[in-house]
Each structure stands twice: as structure tokens, then as C-alpha cells.
Design an enzyme around this catalytic site. Structure first.
Site, PDB file in Angstrom:
ATOM      1  N   SER A 121       0.821  -1.211   0.000  1.00 32.10           N
ATOM      2  CA  SER A 121       0.000   0.000   0.000  1.00 32.10           C
ATOM      3  C   SER A 121       0.853   1.259   0.000  1.00 32.10           C
ATOM      4  CB  SER A 121      -0.921   0.014   1.226  1.00 32.10           C
ATOM      5  OG  SER A 121      -0.164  -0.124   2.415  1.00 32.10           O
ATOM      6  N   HIS A 142      -3.322  -3.759  -5.314  1.00 31.36           N
ATOM      7  CA  HIS A 142      -3.594  -3.300  -3.956  1.00 31.36           C
ATOM      8  C   HIS A 142      -5.077  -3.410  -3.613  1.00 31.36           C
ATOM      9  CE1 HIS A 142      -3.780   0.219  -0.899  1.00 31.36           C
ATOM     10  NE2 HIS A 142      -3.571  -0.930  -0.284  1.00 31.36           N
ATOM     11  N   GLU A 154      -6.498  -1.162  -6.644  1.00 31.00           N
ATOM     12  CA  GLU A 154      -5.565  -0.339  -7.413  1.00 31.00           C
ATOM     13  C   GLU A 154      -4.592  -1.259  -8.150  1.00 31.00           C
ATOM     14  OE1 GLU A 154      -4.989   3.818  -5.019  1.00 31.00           O
ATOM     15  OE2 GLU A 154      -4.072   2.046  -4.110  1.00 31.00           O
ATOM     16  N   ASN A 192      -4.275   5.803  -0.672  1.00 30.41           N
ATOM     17  CA  ASN A 192      -3.546   6.051   0.564  1.00 30.41           C
ATOM     18  C   ASN A 192      -2.985   7.458   0.645  1.00 30.41           C
ATOM     19  OD1 ASN A 192      -3.480   4.092   2.659  1.00 30.41           O
ATOM     20  ND2 ASN A 192      -2.564   2.665   1.230  1.00 30.41           N
TER      21      ASN A 192
END
Length: 288
Positions: A121, A142, A154, A192
Site C-alpha cells: 500500500s 492493492h 488499485e 492512501n
């Protein structure tokens, strides 16, 4: 390789994310291998999967026959030699040296066509791929916690990632019932980076004594969030969340807006990692 060629998916790391990803793959019809070097962690993942599938049956989302079929597609192992698949997804600790070590070990015993995906991440896919044989097959995949429920995935292309690998992972994500979004290899990718301040600013409020963590959580929930930041950190893992923030702080050349929290560091040092340890910002006595 095409999507139809993918019959087996191996997941490395049987923690919260690894367990969820493995269950998701098995539910989606793939033969699935879940590997962890730690037998205790693997047994916990096995128990969690059993309970999760049983709950889906109780809620009428799976039949008992489907539950049995999914279970038969799952292999739990501490034997790394069983990690042979068309796609391998690593979900281990956010440390480059660990990822390099395990991915190279896996690459050595798999065909050159095997795709090596990372659930990282925060770490750059380019840096992960740089020390792995055939870096063009290394890609970011991800997932978000809980992996069996959250729709977004992702797909991250490193500098060396082959375009056809990225495309195939997009197709795989759709097959898994997810909504893929392609991201370039930037610190924190998309989610993130944007969401980091949900945690960082909440922790600053706590450090400055502006409000209690319970109060901040209640306010955010009243504003429409399903969970407050401290509840979510406990769910994700306080240690995991801290690790991601620390990695992004370094990746952005120590930009103060990503500074990790001393309060969170103290929780990590004390072993208060959230739901998985029975204590984080909140207590979870039934989980101990």
C-alpha cells in the site's frame, strides 16, 4: 497469458489481508494456495476463513454446497514449494528486503510467465521489481480491507511493468468482482495518499488534546463515515497503518504533512495493534 490461463492463484502472507485475498480468490473459482512461514498465523487464517464462509451460508449468500466447493479450492501451507501458480500475490510486511527475498524465492520455482503481484500500500512497485528477475512481470495489486467486501483494487504499473501484465490484472480484478483503477507508481498511489490525512490529522487532534479518540470517531460517523479513523486503524492494524504512514513520510522526503504520530508509535511499541491483538485504541477482549 490470458485470463483463461489463470487457474491457480497463490497468496503469500496469511495475515488479515492475505487471508481475505485468498478467500476472495477461492470464492471466485480459482484454485488458491495461502502460504505463510508462521504456522500459528496460518491456522488463525484457516479458522477465520471457516467462520467467514459459515457466516455467508447463515446469511443465505452461499449454499452449503458452494461453501464446500470453495473450501476444496483452498490450500493452506507452510511449505514454500507448494507456492506454484500463474499469479502470485504477496501480502507480507511492508519491508523491501522481505519482499525481495520472498519474490525471488518464488520466482526461482515458478515459470518465467508467472505474474508476481504485490499488495503493498506504500512501497514503490519500481523498487520492488528492481531486484526481481524479469521485472516486467511485477505489478501492484492493492486490495482494501476487508478484501472480500471492498470493491476497489488499485492496479499499479512500475517503470518496468509490461502493459499486457497491467491489462491482465485489470481483467483479473473484474473476475474477482472488483472495480480496478490503474495508478502510476507514486508514493501511496491514489487512495492512501488522499486518505492518509484522515488518520494523520485525527492523530494530531488527539496529540493536541482537542478531542478524545472516541469523540473524533463519533463526529466522523455523524458526518457520514461508516467508521471513525481510530476504529478504522484498529481494523486495518495500528502497526500496518503506522508502517504505511512512515513509508510515505520517507517517500515524500519527510514532508511534515505526512509525519507519523508519536501516539501511534507508542501503541505499536506496546503491541496494541488493534482488533488482531485484542487491543488498539479500543479494547476487544473477545478477540484475545
Amino acid at each position: 497469458m490470458t485470463l483463461e490461463d489463470i487457474k491457480t492463484i497463490a497468496v503469500i502472507g496469511a495475515g488479515t489481508m492475505g487471508q481475505g485475498i485468498a478467500q476472495l480468490c477461492a470464492q471466485s473459482g480459482f484454485q488458491t494456495v495461502l502460504y505463510d512461514i508462521n504456522g500459528t498465523v496460518l491456522e488463525k487464517a484457516k479458522t477465520t476463513t471457516e467462520k467467514s464462509l459459515a457466516t455467508l451460508v447463515e446469511k443465505g449468500k452461499l449454499t452449503a454446497e458452494q461453501q464446500t466447493q470453495i473450501w476444496e479450492r483452498l490450500t493452506f501451507t507452510t511449505d514454500v514449494l507448494q507456492v506454484v501458480a500463474q499469479v502470485v500475490i504477496e501480502a507480507v510486511i511492508e519491508r523491501l528486503d522481505v519482499k525481495h527475498s520472498i519474490l525471488n524465492e518464488i520466482a526461482d520455482q515458478n515459470p518465467a510467465t508467472t505474474i508476481l503481484a504485490s499488495n503493498t500500500s506504500s512501497l514503490p512497485i519500481t523498487r520492488i521489481a528492481a531486484k526481481v528477475e524479469k521485472p516486467e512481470r511485477v505489478v501492484g495489486l492493492h486490495f482494501f480491507n476487508p478484501a472480500t467486501i471492498m470493491k476497489l483494487v488499485e492496479v499499479i504499473s512500475g517503470a518496468a511493468t509490461a502493459p499486457e501484465v497491467t491489462q491482465l490484472m485489470k481483467e483479473l480484478a473484474v473476475k474477482l468482482g472488483k472495480t480496478p483503477v490503474v495508478a502510476q507508481d507514486a508514493p501511496g498511489f491514489i487512495v492512501n495518499r488522499v486518505a492518509r490525512h484522515f488518520y494523520v490529522e485525527s492523530l494530531k487532534l488527539l496529540e493536541e488534546g482537542v478531542a478524545s479518540y472516541e469523540g473524533i470517531d463519533r463526529l466522523m460517523q455523524a458526518s457520514g463515515f461508516k467508521m471513525g479513523p481510530f476504529q478504522l486503524m484498529d481494523l486495518i492494524g495500528v502497526d500496518t497503518n503506522f508502517s504505511v504512514t512512515s513509508a510515505m513520510f520517507e517517500a515524500f522526503h519527510y514532508d511534515p504533512k505526512f509525519r507519523p504520530s508519536r501516539w501511534q508509535q507508542q501503541k505499536v511499541d506496546a503491541g496494541h495493534h488493534g482488533r488482531k491483538t485484542g487491543k488498539g485504541f479500543y479494547d476487544y477482549p473477545a478477540i484475545k
